[in-house]
Design an enzyme around this catalytic site. Structure first.
Site, short mmCIF file in Angstrom:
data_model
loop_
_atom_site.label_atom_id
_atom_site.label_comp_id
_atom_site.label_asym_id
_atom_site.label_seq_id
_atom_site.Cartn_x
_atom_site.Cartn_y
_atom_site.Cartn_z
N ASP A 57 16.35 39.44 -6.52
CA ASP A 57 15.21 39.99 -5.62
C ASP A 57 15.90 40.98 -4.49
OD1 ASP A 57 15.73 38.15 -3.81
OD2 ASP A 57 14.24 36.93 -4.83
N ASP A 102 13.48 27.18 -9.05
CA ASP A 102 12.48 26.44 -9.09
C ASP A 102 11.89 26.09 -10.49
OD1 ASP A 102 10.44 24.60 -8.77
OD2 ASP A 102 9.33 25.78 -7.23
N LYS A 124 11.80 43.39 -8.37
CA LYS A 124 10.63 42.63 -9.00
C LYS A 124 9.52 42.64 -8.19
CE LYS A 124 11.33 38.02 -7.21
NZ LYS A 124 11.54 36.65 -7.37
N ARG A 180 6.09 39.58 -7.17
CA ARG A 180 5.60 38.36 -7.43
C ARG A 180 3.90 38.55 -7.22
NH1 ARG A 180 8.39 33.73 -7.76
NH2 ARG A 180 10.14 34.31 -6.87
N ASP A 236 0.78 -1.27 0.14
CA ASP A 236 0.15 -0.03 0.03
C ASP A 236 0.79 1.26 0.03
OD1 ASP A 236 1.05 -0.07 2.55
OD2 ASP A 236 -0.90 0.21 3.52
N GLY A 237 2.14 1.18 -0.04
CA GLY A 237 2.93 2.24 -0.27
C GLY A 237 3.70 2.70 1.01
N GLU A 238 3.44 1.93 2.06
CA GLU A 238 4.01 2.31 3.47
C GLU A 238 5.60 2.30 3.50
OE1 GLU A 238 2.32 0.45 6.63
OE2 GLU A 238 0.18 1.31 6.46
N ASP A 255 21.35 33.05 -6.63
CA ASP A 255 20.04 32.76 -5.97
C ASP A 255 20.40 31.54 -5.11
OD1 ASP A 255 17.53 33.47 -5.11
OD2 ASP A 255 16.56 33.25 -6.87
#
EC number: 2.7.6.1
Length: 317
Positions: free
Chosen positions: A175, A228, A198, A200, A43-45, A224
């Site tokens: 930034d 991402d 800038k 966001r 079950d993924g545990e 930075d």
């Protein structure tokens, strides 16, 4: 690799986030990686089995809480519990990349402070020390009531650019929040700084407003902590070229590189993106524009100094 570190009570284990980095760290220290298995129930545990005695040992676990973030955090919590129940003397968590660090405050009403929650989970599970690298918000150190050694990636990135012998450089913060980081690199490279002003409007969406500082005719180095989706860094690179920069390089400690990041970088004005291996890059993300530097010597040396009760801060003198 046979053990060459003189004290056998130092044990280093890895989980699934970045085994290659963990192997480099173990090689730098002179130890073999500890034997453990991470399996899944149907079950993924998560099931973890430590396959050697660690009673009375100082144990160091290497695990970035990178994608898939929740899986890697759960692995880490279960491993800490297993080590505590196996009578480890100390349980030291080496987190090259600390996930959820961007949720460090309530920016809007009814928001969680998830980086504090993760800190609580690690402490409750039984961690006795944290070693991490370039937290997105340095104040996250205050979320822990156990010792935390906060390492920085600027010296590694700066050394790389110093060896390139670039001319007329300017260090650029994408930034206002990254000005301190840019200043540290600028001091090392003896260069001026510039700042991208800038705003966001929503997460992962950035809009360049203005550039503070002179970039005309210069080689710009954007720095930075995290890249991402690469929206901020590519917009910044475009703005720098429009303002007369003759070349744009970029660097960061943590290459999250999610979603359209690789495509954006490939099609951007960035000549080269320099990253560290705090997060393991899959092969499909290792494009020609990306240069990867290793943080293994830094983390390995930090582990040795913590174990031998020596100063960690002198690593950056």
């Amino acid at each position: 690799m046979p053990n060459s570190y003189p004290n056998k009570n130092l044990k280093v284990f890895t989980l699934n986030s970045n085994p290659k980095l963990a192997q480099e760290i173990a090689s730098h220290i002179g130890v073999e990686l500890g034997r453990c298995s991470v399996t899944r129930f149907s079950d993924g545990e998560v099931q973890i089995n430590i396959e050697e005695s660690i009673r009375g040992c100082d144990v160091y676990i290497i695990q970035s809480t990178s994608f898939p973030v929740n899986e890697h955090i759960m692995e880490l919590l279960i491993m800490i519990d297993a080590l505590k129940r196996a009578s480890a003397k100390t349980i030291n968590i080496v987190i090259p990349y600390y996930g959820y660090a961007r949720q460090d405050r309530k920016a809007r009403s009814r928001e969680p402070i998830t980086s504090k929650l993760v800190a609580n989970l690690l402490e409750t599970a039984g961690a006795t020390r944290i070693i991490t690298l370039d937290l997105h918000a340095p104040q996250i150190q205050g979320f822990f009531d156990i010792p935390i050694d906060h390492l920085v990636g600027v010296p590694i990135l700066s050394d790389y650019f110093e060896k390139k012998n670039l001319e007329d450089i300017v260090i650029v913060s994408p930034d206002h929040g990254g000005v301190t980081r840019a200043r540290k690199m600028a001091d090392r490279l003896k260069a001026p700084i510039a700042i991208i002003d800038k705003r966001r409007p929503r997460p992962n969406v950035a809009e360049v407003m203005n550039i503070i500082g002179n970039v005309e005719g210069k080689t710009a180095i954007l720095i930075d902590d995290i890249i991402d989706t690469a929206g901020t860094i590519t917009l910044a690179a475009n703005a720098l070229v429009e303002c007369g920069a003759k070349a744009v390089y970029a660097c960061c400690t943590h290459p999250v590189l999610s979603g359209p990041a690789i495509e954006r970088i490939e099609n951007s004005n960035i000549k080269e993106l320099v990253v560290t291996n705090s997060i393991m890059l899959p092969e499909e993300k290792k494009i020609g524009k990306i240069e990867e530097l290793s943080v293994a010597p830094l983390l390995g040396e930090a582990i040795i100094r913590v174990f031998e009760e020596e100063s960690v801060s002198t690593l950056f003198d």
